[in-house]
Design an enzyme around this catalytic site. Sequence first.
Site, PDB file in Angstrom:
ATOM      1  N   ASP A 174     -33.402   5.280 -10.823  1.00 53.18           N
ATOM      2  CA  ASP A 174     -32.346   5.365 -11.833  1.00 53.18           C
ATOM      3  C   ASP A 174     -31.606   6.706 -11.717  1.00 53.18           C
ATOM      4  OD1 ASP A 174     -30.746   4.775 -13.980  1.00 53.18           O
ATOM      5  OD2 ASP A 174     -32.298   5.109 -15.501  1.00 53.18           O
TER       6      ASP A 174
ATOM      7  N   HIS B 109     -28.148   3.534 -14.412  1.00 53.10           N
ATOM      8  CA  HIS B 109     -27.859   2.456 -15.368  1.00 53.10           C
ATOM      9  C   HIS B 109     -26.565   2.711 -16.146  1.00 53.10           C
ATOM     10  CE1 HIS B 109     -30.318   5.077 -18.164  1.00 53.10           C
ATOM     11  NE2 HIS B 109     -29.284   4.776 -18.948  1.00 53.10           N
TER      12      HIS B 109
ATOM     13  N   SER C  35     -27.939   8.318 -21.777  1.00 56.57           N
ATOM     14  CA  SER C  35     -28.825   8.773 -20.722  1.00 56.57           C
ATOM     15  C   SER C  35     -28.132   9.676 -19.724  1.00 56.57           C
ATOM     16  CB  SER C  35     -29.377   7.570 -19.977  1.00 56.57           C
ATOM     17  OG  SER C  35     -29.794   6.592 -20.854  1.00 56.57           O
TER      18      SER C  35
END
Length: 257
Positions: free
Chosen positions: A110, A66, A207
């Site tokens: 992800d 992402h 992240s």
Amino acid sequence: MMHALHRSLLLHLLMYLGPYALGSEIINGRKVPENLMLYMASVQSNGGHVCGGFLINEHFVVTAAHCERLNPTSVVLGTHNLQKVDNNTMRYRVKTCKFPSYVNVGKGDDIMLLKLSRKARLGKKVQPIPLPNTEITVKDQSKCRVAGWGLTRTGGKVVDGLEEVVVPIVNLEDCKKKWGHIRGNLPANVICAGGYGTDKGFCQGDSGGPLVCSGKAVGVVSFNMRKNCDYPNVPNVYTNISKYLPWIKKILKQNNC
């Protein structure tokens, strides 16, 4: 300037995500000594930190898929303090290698590799972290570590120094039940650790950092609920790296994607 850019990028990502929060912004953690976690990478867009990442060999960094939406243009290796970056030796331009079936965080997969524009300069400040050799299951309640740059609490400030926290592995079935009250099924191929039942974990924004258990990177920071970072109401969710080893090994062998 860097803090303003970071905040702007985090807000952009949060608006896109809706109920999810992304990142390895460390809650109730501690500063990481300069001689530890030499694999950590700051994934940056136009000179501003947007995601975490970690070096797995001289050519590739792993991060979250992402993070591609934030247009990563480079990574910084070899420093825990993002105010102390030598662009000539620490910054590497990157090519993104997103997992082919990734659609969005809620559907999983992800994970992304970043191909460095030149070989990483390994030494006293930069070293890769090993991955699992085969598919593994980390034991419940195992104590693992997660690290990153970013907010230290809900609505807190962006930090320049790398921080880490110890988090326990959460039983996957228990994690699914907790999340089931909020969003239905969790995506496949995830690990849960920290968050619910503790006051430690990550929060929204940056992240892609590693979940490290027994000296190996077993997970990639993916998401949590964005409304409660200090005491999360559900466990933190990571991508299970061992489920993607064939894809990773193929890219490493080709040295390209």
